[in-house]
Write a protein that holds these residues in place. Structure first.
Motif, mmCIF file in Angstrom:
data_model
loop_
_atom_site.group_PDB
_atom_site.id
_atom_site.type_symbol
_atom_site.label_atom_id
_atom_site.label_comp_id
_atom_site.label_asym_id
_atom_site.label_seq_id
_atom_site.Cartn_x
_atom_site.Cartn_y
_atom_site.Cartn_z
ATOM 1 N N LEU A 62 -1.209 75.998 74.888
ATOM 2 C CA LEU A 62 -0.117 75.436 74.490
ATOM 3 C C LEU A 62 -0.323 74.472 73.268
ATOM 4 O O LEU A 62 0.388 74.361 72.366
ATOM 5 N N PHE A 63 -1.192 73.470 73.642
ATOM 6 C CA PHE A 63 -1.649 72.651 72.494
ATOM 7 C C PHE A 63 -2.222 73.221 71.239
ATOM 8 O O PHE A 63 -1.800 73.000 70.094
ATOM 9 N N ALA A 67 -0.522 72.999 67.722
ATOM 10 C CA ALA A 67 -1.119 72.554 66.435
ATOM 11 C C ALA A 67 -1.111 73.101 65.311
ATOM 12 O O ALA A 67 -0.968 72.882 64.314
ATOM 13 N N LEU A 68 -1.413 74.540 65.630
ATOM 14 C CA LEU A 68 -1.398 75.780 64.542
ATOM 15 C C LEU A 68 0.098 75.791 63.845
ATOM 16 O O LEU A 68 0.153 75.825 62.541
ATOM 17 N N VAL A 69 1.164 75.752 64.916
ATOM 18 C CA VAL A 69 2.410 75.883 64.199
ATOM 19 C C VAL A 69 2.775 74.601 63.314
ATOM 20 O O VAL A 69 3.626 74.693 62.242
ATOM 21 N N ALA A 75 2.213 72.760 55.998
ATOM 22 C CA ALA A 75 2.120 73.484 54.779
ATOM 23 C C ALA A 75 3.144 74.048 53.979
ATOM 24 O O ALA A 75 3.317 73.945 52.876
ATOM 25 N N LEU A 76 4.188 74.474 54.657
ATOM 26 C CA LEU A 76 5.125 75.280 54.067
ATOM 27 C C LEU A 76 6.160 74.352 53.678
ATOM 28 O O LEU A 76 6.684 74.310 52.428
ATOM 29 N N MET A 77 6.167 73.093 54.082
ATOM 30 C CA MET A 77 6.997 71.860 53.660
ATOM 31 C C MET A 77 6.629 71.375 52.299
ATOM 32 O O MET A 77 7.151 70.974 51.302
#
Length: 386
Positions: A62-63, A67-69, A75-77
């Motif tokens: 889950l970590f 982290a990937l999310v 990056a999208l921001m």
């Protein structure tokens, strides 16, 4: 190498990872090992028998997913769009980094700060000031300034509040220009020139301050005297309008009378010129006629003299029907009704062009002379008998 390849010691399938009797690896075991390693990194407890408050710990996977999310969201921001009429000023850790052109751009969020500036929009600012003119009169002026942002970098970074600087610079320029102008010019025909001078001076101030602003147009919307003296100023305006009206009327009268006078003068000049030409032509004709007559007179003096005499009589009697004759030596004046005599003569009297010809006049003249001699002789006989 196939798992069930025959040979090599019996019918047992061979393990492709080595070890003849070891089965395929357990995925749960592999995840446990990875969890134990991540737990050691983040300070958690590994092992299958680890307990925490009677339950199992958060899985390490889950970590990783979180982290990937987070990385993807971060990056999208950083993606953004710069419109065609905009420019983007990029600050990296508060320091100027770059000025971006229109298009799809990306900058690392939380690291770079992006400030978009519209460089094509025409902005407007309005000012109203009461100031003193050069001739020590007070006027109230309302001015509007239209401007665009020419240099976004200077607009964002060089001045703390560029629009406030624009206001102060516009007021200063307006006071300087109006202070060098008379009240009449500021209120009437000089307003356009005031706008031009204010624009030039204001642009020089803004360039000196490095505001990145370009002034497009300065309009003097209204200029009037203060309210306290408005009535007196209206009287002055009315008097000026009356003066202008009278000037226009006088000019219209002058425009009408001057051409007429010039026309009359030209007509008199033309008439005088025509009269001069006529007199000169008549004089030249008379001179030529006299020279021709002189030539004929030299040839036959008596005939010419008689002809001249008859022509003179013809000119004298041409327009008259009565002749007064003064008898020499007598006190009576004889009246000859030539019109009656002509009528009595009837159609036998020849006429030339409606007038008596020379022969008729000669006969009438001889008859008059004979009648005069007879009357004179009768008078002498009467005087001798007495």
């Amino acid at each position: 190498m196939a798992w069930n390849e025959p040979g090599g010691g019996g019918n047992k399938p061979k393990d492709p990872w080595g070890g003849g009797e070891q089965g395929p690896p357990d995925l749960d075991e592999a995840l446990k090992k990875l969890q134990e390693k991540l737990g050691g990194i983040f300070g958690g407890r590994g092992g299958s028998g680890g307990k925490s408050g009677g339950g199992r710990g958060i899985p390490a996977s889950l970590f990783v997913v979180a982290a990937l999310v987070a990385v993807v969201v971060w990056a999208l921001m950083g993606l953004y769009q710069v419109d065609e009429q905009e420019r983007a000023v990029v600050l990296r850790f508060g320091k100027y980094y770059d000025t971006l052109q229109p298009g799809l751009q990306w900058n690392p969020p939380l690291i770079d700060e992006v400030i978009k500036v519209n460089t094509t929009k025409v902005r407007a600012a309005t000012f109203r000031e009461i100031m003193l003119t050069r001739d020590e009169n007070i006027v109230e002026v309302r001015m509007s300034v239209q401007y665009v942002i020419l240099d976004p970098t200077s607009f964002v970074l060089k001045v703390r509040d560029p629009e406030n600087s624009l206001q102060h610079a516009a007021q200063s320029a307006l006071r300087h220009v109006v202070g060098d102008t008379t009240m009449d010019a500021a209120l009437t025909e000089g307003r356009a020139q005031i706008g031009v001078d204010v624009q030039t001076r204001l642009q020089r101030y803004l360039d000196m301050y490095e505001t990145g602003i370009r002034v497009v147009k300065v309009n003097i919307d209204e200029s009037k005297p203060p309210t306290q003296v408005q009535a007196a100023f209206d009287d002055v305006i009315k008097a000026r309008e009356d003066e202008e009206r009278l000037k226009n009327e006088a000019q219209a009268y002058a425009n009408g009378i001057v051409p007429e006078a010039r026309g009359r003068a030209q007509r008199v000049i033309e008439e005088a010129s025509a009269y001069r030409e006529q007199v000169v032509a008549e004089a030249e004709g008379e001179a030529e006629r006299f020279m021709a007559l002189l030539t004929e007179y030299a040839k036959a003096p008596e005939v010419t003299r008689e002809r001249l005499y008859l022509d003179a009589l013809q000119r004298v009697f041409r327009n008259t029907s009565k002749v007064m004759v003064d008898v020499e030596g007598g006190n009576n004046v004889m009246y000859l009704p030539l019109d009656k005599m002509t009528e009595a003569s009837g159609p036998a009297v020849p006429r030339v062009g409606g007038r008596l010809d020379s022969n008729t006049i000669r006969e009438l003249t001889n008859a008059v002379r004979e009648q005069l001699r007879q009357d004179d002789a009768s008078a002498n006989n009467r005087r001798g008998g007495r």
